[in-house]
Design a protein around this motif. Structure first.
Motif, PDB file in Angstrom:
ATOM      1  N   ASN A 168       0.862  -1.182   0.000  1.00 30.63           N
ATOM      2  CA  ASN A 168       0.000   0.000   0.000  1.00 30.63           C
ATOM      3  C   ASN A 168       0.897   1.231   0.000  1.00 30.63           C
ATOM      4  OD1 ASN A 168      -1.781   2.179   0.630  1.00 30.63           O
ATOM      5  ND2 ASN A 168      -3.244   0.694   1.458  1.00 30.63           N
ATOM      6  N   GLU A 211      -0.249   4.631   1.893  1.00 32.58           N
ATOM      7  CA  GLU A 211      -0.239   4.530   3.349  1.00 32.58           C
ATOM      8  C   GLU A 211       1.184   4.460   3.895  1.00 32.58           C
ATOM      9  OE1 GLU A 211      -2.656   1.535   5.093  1.00 32.58           O
ATOM     10  OE2 GLU A 211      -4.499   2.190   4.095  1.00 32.58           O
ATOM     11  N   GLU A 237       2.846   7.837   3.803  1.00 32.55           N
ATOM     12  CA  GLU A 237       2.356   8.688   4.899  1.00 32.55           C
ATOM     13  C   GLU A 237       2.956   8.256   6.230  1.00 32.55           C
ATOM     14  OE1 GLU A 237      -1.868   8.392   4.660  1.00 32.55           O
ATOM     15  OE2 GLU A 237      -2.005   9.536   2.773  1.00 32.55           O
TER      16      GLU A 237
END
Length: 404
Positions: free
Chosen positions: A19, A22, A25
């Motif tokens: 991912n 994600e 981040e």
């Protein structure tokens, strides 16, 4: 400060990610604890491990915390990924010895001071597991159908896959679960051939802990033609100076194909990308400047600056026509009266006398700049200059004969 995920992409590390948004981040929000596993199948790391260690080093430099996991437990089984046959079974003593060798080598790349990194061994938990409890607790989270769909198992299906190896994916997934519980580890990294195993760990964490963790694979170290890089005539390109000398190591990178220079500079050095692009854009004979920089920088990272300087000086002496009395060359003991073929075979220059004879017939062996045409050639005092002589094997391999 740029997001380290962008650094990995720019330098060419990233192959697959569970991912991406994600994870990107997460790198911005916190100090991420991540791990890479290394099974102790030999007593030295090799060039294939180097790219993983460099990716790990980039993350640590960006403030994240690596876990170097040596496989004292998984090494007893052996990863079937990329294998056409079962790995050789190692004794507990061999595994322990190899793990200790790995730990020493990893410290060259990763800073373990002040809790900046963790060294772990999965033998600590895997060897203590109760088999029935393991089956009930973890085995229920895996379906055989999905496991058999993994590339690492599909490739072995026709030749036969042992039940021992079939357990490897479960063991590696359990490592991720355990590291998450112990250290808050949220990311597993590894070569792209580990994708199926990494996905299994991500899914196991979700099912057992309800935690979001991530998987990221780096590209394997390959040449522009798709073949694996880091293989020599004598086998693997080892990071241990006793198995591959710093001079041989330097020469390997000095002689990579022109098409691979920029990729290797990006993946295997810490040079700024502006310099990587400048060196990679050189053409014709000018590309040799880039190859020299590549060889020096990689050797400096693996063996230290002093050895890199010696290897560079040795190469310049040989290829600059300075007679080849280079301190950095691999040494072979010899004496007047010895048969050259016997000396070079005993010294590991040739894997066998047959290999040496073939090379001599192909005019591929020189002594002191002169071609050796007689497979029974006997060394004389006149062959040595200052107690030393230089042998060239093929076009690029140089060795120093040292008089006994």
């Amino acid at each position: 400060m740029p997001n380290v995920f962008d650094t990995l992409i720019e330098r060419g590390y990233v192959a697959q990610c569970t991912n991406e948004q994600e994870l990107r981040e997460l790198f911005d929000k916190e100090r991420v604890t991540f791990y890479i596993g290394f099974d102790p199948t030999a007593d030295s790391l090799h060039a294939g491990h180097f790219i993983a260690l460099m990716a790990m080093a980039h993350l640590q430099r960006a403030g994240h915390r690596p876990i170097c996991l040596v496989g004292g437990g998984t090494g007893t089984v052996g990863d079937p990924s990329g294998r056409s046959d079962m790995r050789k079974m190692l004794t507990d003593e061999q595994i322990e010895h190899n793990c200790e060798c790995f730990k020493k080598q990893m410290a060259r790349f990763i800073d373990f001071s002040d809790g900046k990194a963790i060294m772990a061994n999965n033998a600590e938990w895997l060897r203590e597991l109760n088999y029935v409890d393991m089956l009930r607790d973890v085995g229920a989270c895996f379906t055989v159908n999905r496991m058999l769909a993994a590339e690492c198992y599909k490739n072995r299906w026709e030749k036969g896959l042992t039940f021992l190896e079939f357990n490897y994916m479960v063991m590696q997934a359990y490592d991720f679960l355990e590291l998450n519980r112990r250290y808050g580890c949220k990311l597993q990294m590894g070569g792209d051939d580990q994708w199926s195993n990494i996905i299994a760990g991500v899914e196991l964490n979700r099912r057992k802990n309800g935690t979001a963790v991530y998987g990221l694979t780096n590209k394997l170290l390959t040449k522009s033609d798709g073949k694996k890089m880091g293989k020599t005539a004598g086998g693997a390109l080892w990071l241990d100076a006793e198995k591959t000398s710093p001079y041989e190591f330097y020469q390997y990178w000095r002689n990579v194909d022109d098409a691979d220079v920029e990729k290797c500079l990006a993946l295997l050095t810490f040079l700024p990308m502006e310099e990587v692009h400048r060196l990679g854009s050189l053409e014709g004979s000018a590309i040799n400047e880039a190859k020299t920089v590549l060889a020096y920088e990689v050797t400096k990272i693996v063996h230290g600056e002093e050895e890199a300087k010696k290897a560079k000086a040795g190469a310049e002496q040989v290829f600059g026509g300075a007679g080849g009395a280079a301190e950095a060359m691999p040494e072979v003991a010899a004496a007047a009266g010895d048969k050259l073929l016997d000396v070079l075979t005993a010294g590991g220059v040739f894997a066998s006398k047959g290999e040496g004879r073939r090379l001599i017939k192909q005019n591929g062996l020189t002594l002191g700049g002169e071609k050796v045409t007689d497979e029974g050639y006997v060394l004389a005092d006149a062959d040595f200059t200052g107690e030393r002589a230089v042998v060239r094997k093929g076009k690029k391999k140089h060795y120093r004969l040292v008089k006994k």
